[in-house]
Design an enzyme around this catalytic site. Structure first.
Site, PDB file in Angstrom:
ATOM      1  N   ILE A 172      -1.486  -9.108   0.361  1.00  0.00           N
ATOM      2  CA  ILE A 172      -2.181  -9.911  -0.365  1.00  0.00           C
ATOM      3  C   ILE A 172      -1.842 -10.408  -1.648  1.00  0.00           C
ATOM      4  O   ILE A 172      -2.052 -11.258  -2.304  1.00  0.00           O
ATOM      5  CB  ILE A 172      -3.665  -9.688  -0.149  1.00  0.00           C
ATOM      6  CG1 ILE A 172      -4.702 -10.879  -0.384  1.00  0.00           C
ATOM      7  CG2 ILE A 172      -4.063  -8.579  -0.988  1.00  0.00           C
ATOM      8  CD1 ILE A 172      -6.095 -10.918   0.083  1.00  0.00           C
ATOM      9  N   GLY A 220       0.760  -1.326   0.036  1.00  0.00           N
ATOM     10  CA  GLY A 220      -0.034   0.153   0.074  1.00  0.00           C
ATOM     11  C   GLY A 220       0.837   1.259   0.136  1.00  0.00           C
ATOM     12  O   GLY A 220       2.326   1.097  -0.225  1.00  0.00           O
ATOM     13  N   GLN A 221       0.019   2.447   0.289  1.00  0.00           N
ATOM     14  CA  GLN A 221       0.898   3.771  -0.050  1.00  0.00           C
ATOM     15  C   GLN A 221       1.924   3.819   1.111  1.00  0.00           C
ATOM     16  O   GLN A 221       3.062   4.495   0.678  1.00  0.00           O
ATOM     17  CB  GLN A 221      -0.213   5.043  -0.034  1.00  0.00           C
ATOM     18  CG  GLN A 221       0.509   6.242  -0.268  1.00  0.00           C
ATOM     19  CD  GLN A 221      -0.520   7.270   0.011  1.00  0.00           C
ATOM     20  OE1 GLN A 221      -1.339   7.042   1.042  1.00  0.00           O
ATOM     21  NE2 GLN A 221      -0.584   8.476  -0.326  1.00  0.00           N
ATOM     22  N   ILE A 224      -4.447 -11.119   5.279  1.00  0.00           N
ATOM     23  CA  ILE A 224      -4.269 -10.565   6.653  1.00  0.00           C
ATOM     24  C   ILE A 224      -5.482 -11.332   7.400  1.00  0.00           C
ATOM     25  O   ILE A 224      -5.220 -11.525   8.699  1.00  0.00           O
ATOM     26  CB  ILE A 224      -4.386  -9.009   6.885  1.00  0.00           C
ATOM     27  CG1 ILE A 224      -3.882  -8.468   8.176  1.00  0.00           C
ATOM     28  CG2 ILE A 224      -5.747  -8.474   6.757  1.00  0.00           C
ATOM     29  CD1 ILE A 224      -2.354  -9.114   8.361  1.00  0.00           C
ATOM     30  N   TYR A 233     -15.018   2.783   8.271  1.00  0.00           N
ATOM     31  CA  TYR A 233     -13.635   2.637   8.568  1.00  0.00           C
ATOM     32  C   TYR A 233     -13.142   3.287   9.896  1.00  0.00           C
ATOM     33  O   TYR A 233     -12.213   2.638  10.667  1.00  0.00           O
ATOM     34  CB  TYR A 233     -12.783   3.446   7.280  1.00  0.00           C
ATOM     35  CG  TYR A 233     -11.537   3.620   7.199  1.00  0.00           C
ATOM     36  CD1 TYR A 233     -10.521   2.514   7.105  1.00  0.00           C
ATOM     37  CD2 TYR A 233     -10.944   4.835   7.447  1.00  0.00           C
ATOM     38  CE1 TYR A 233      -9.103   2.878   7.168  1.00  0.00           C
ATOM     39  CE2 TYR A 233      -9.627   5.023   7.451  1.00  0.00           C
ATOM     40  CZ  TYR A 233      -8.654   4.003   7.334  1.00  0.00           C
ATOM     41  OH  TYR A 233      -7.414   4.457   7.268  1.00  0.00           O
TER      42      TYR A 233
END
Ligand code: SER
Length: 311
Positions: free
Chosen positions: A32, A10-11, A46, A135
């Site tokens: 993943i 990811g970022q 995860i 989130y």
């Protein structure tokens, strides 16, 4: 130092992996998806507790950086999976780290953990928090479970409430603050960007170099100095889409945005505009280096060299 990272594709992982490798850590980067990094890598869903346990057993990391997440917009689109990944998997990571005797754990919380009744200016460390997005709800629960693990089991978990993170080399997907990166790429490619937030929606942001520095500094601090066991507020800069548009127009005068707000507008409006990061400054010396203008310059220089690079 032996280190394991989750969500390394990811970022934040994209910048954290090379930073840890550069300082001499032995890093296993997991995600993943298959990763292409100049260090050990492994595929890890995860939610797959057994595979996580196996990797911890084999690699024996002293530190774990848990970055795997579904960001705010994606969590609204896939709420059940959003909860599983953002909360249940985080709990499982903490449990597995406790069992494996990991010394320190970092995980990423978010400004999304705040809510519409949180003060939006200079948001304090301990305000009322009533997140409306899934989130943010999962991140707030994550903060509570992190502190619970510290108190109950002595697991040394550390976290930051990340604002929007802006950086080159990776195009973030699934977040509400992604526009801040997308706008730069659009300026280079199409000279036009359709923004999904209204022009005056001010949000707190952080340049990626500051984000990495914050993680490294927090993790290097002796644990007696840390007074916050949920997640620390950190602030870098604040800007709206219109302010970023104007900043980019200094480099590409013909660039312009049109504004077509969607469901992300409501999320953004429930988040702070600026953050009070007194605890981080006091406990571990947090001090951001980038403001809007220096961030835009750094982005521009980086993208002008490799404008279309993305994993
Ligand atoms: N950058 C995140 C998002 O937009 C907030 O932490 O979802």
């Amino acid at each position: 130092m032996r280190v394991l990272i989750t969500g390394a594709g990811g970022q934040i992982g994209h910048a954290l992996v090379p930073a840890l490798v550069a300082r001499g850590d032995e890093v296993i980067a997991t995600d993943i998806r298959a990763l292409d990094y100049p260090t050990a890598t492994a595929q890890l869903d995860i939610l797959d507790k057994d595979n996580l346990r196996r990797l911890l057993h084999e690699w024996k990391p002293q530190e774990v950086y848990h970055l795997a997440a579904y960001l705010s917009a994606r969590s609204e689109r896939e709420p059940h999976l959003g909860w599983e990944i953002n909360f249940r998997a985080t709990w499982q990571v903490f449990e597995a780290c406790k069992e494996a005797g990991v010394e320190r754990v970092f995980w990423a919380s978010s400004i999304a953990a705040f809510g519409p009744h949180t003060p939006r200016q200079a948001t304090p460390q301990y305000p009322h928090m009533d997140p409306v997005g899934l989130y943010g709800i999962a991140k707030l629960a994550g903060e509570r479970i992190a502190e619970y693990f510290f108190i109950r089991h002595g697991l040394d978990i550390r976290s930051l409430r990340f604002p929007g993170v802006v950086g080159p080399g990776h195009i973030p997907q699934g977040g509400t603050t992604d526009f801040a990166v997308h706008m730069f790429y659009a300026a280079l490619r199409e000279k036009h960007y359709t923004c999904y937030l209204l022009p005056d929606t001010t949000l707190p942001m952080l340049y990626i170099d500051d984000a990495i520095e914050a993680i490294l500094q927090l993790m290097a601090t002796p644990k007696e100095r840390l007074s916050v066991r949920g997640a620390y507020n950190i602030h870098g800069m604040s800007f709206s889409p219109a302010q970023l548009e104007a900043e980019i127009q200094k480099r590409v005068p013909e660039f312009y945005c049109t504004y077509e707000p969607d469901f992300r507008q409501k999320l953004a409006e429930s988040w702070p505009e600026s953050i009070d990061d007194t605890y981080a400054r006091r406990d571990w010396g947090w001090q951001p280096k980038y403001d809007l203008s220096t961030m835009a310059q750094a982005m521009w220089e980086a993208l002008s060299q490799v404008p279309y690079e993305s994993p």
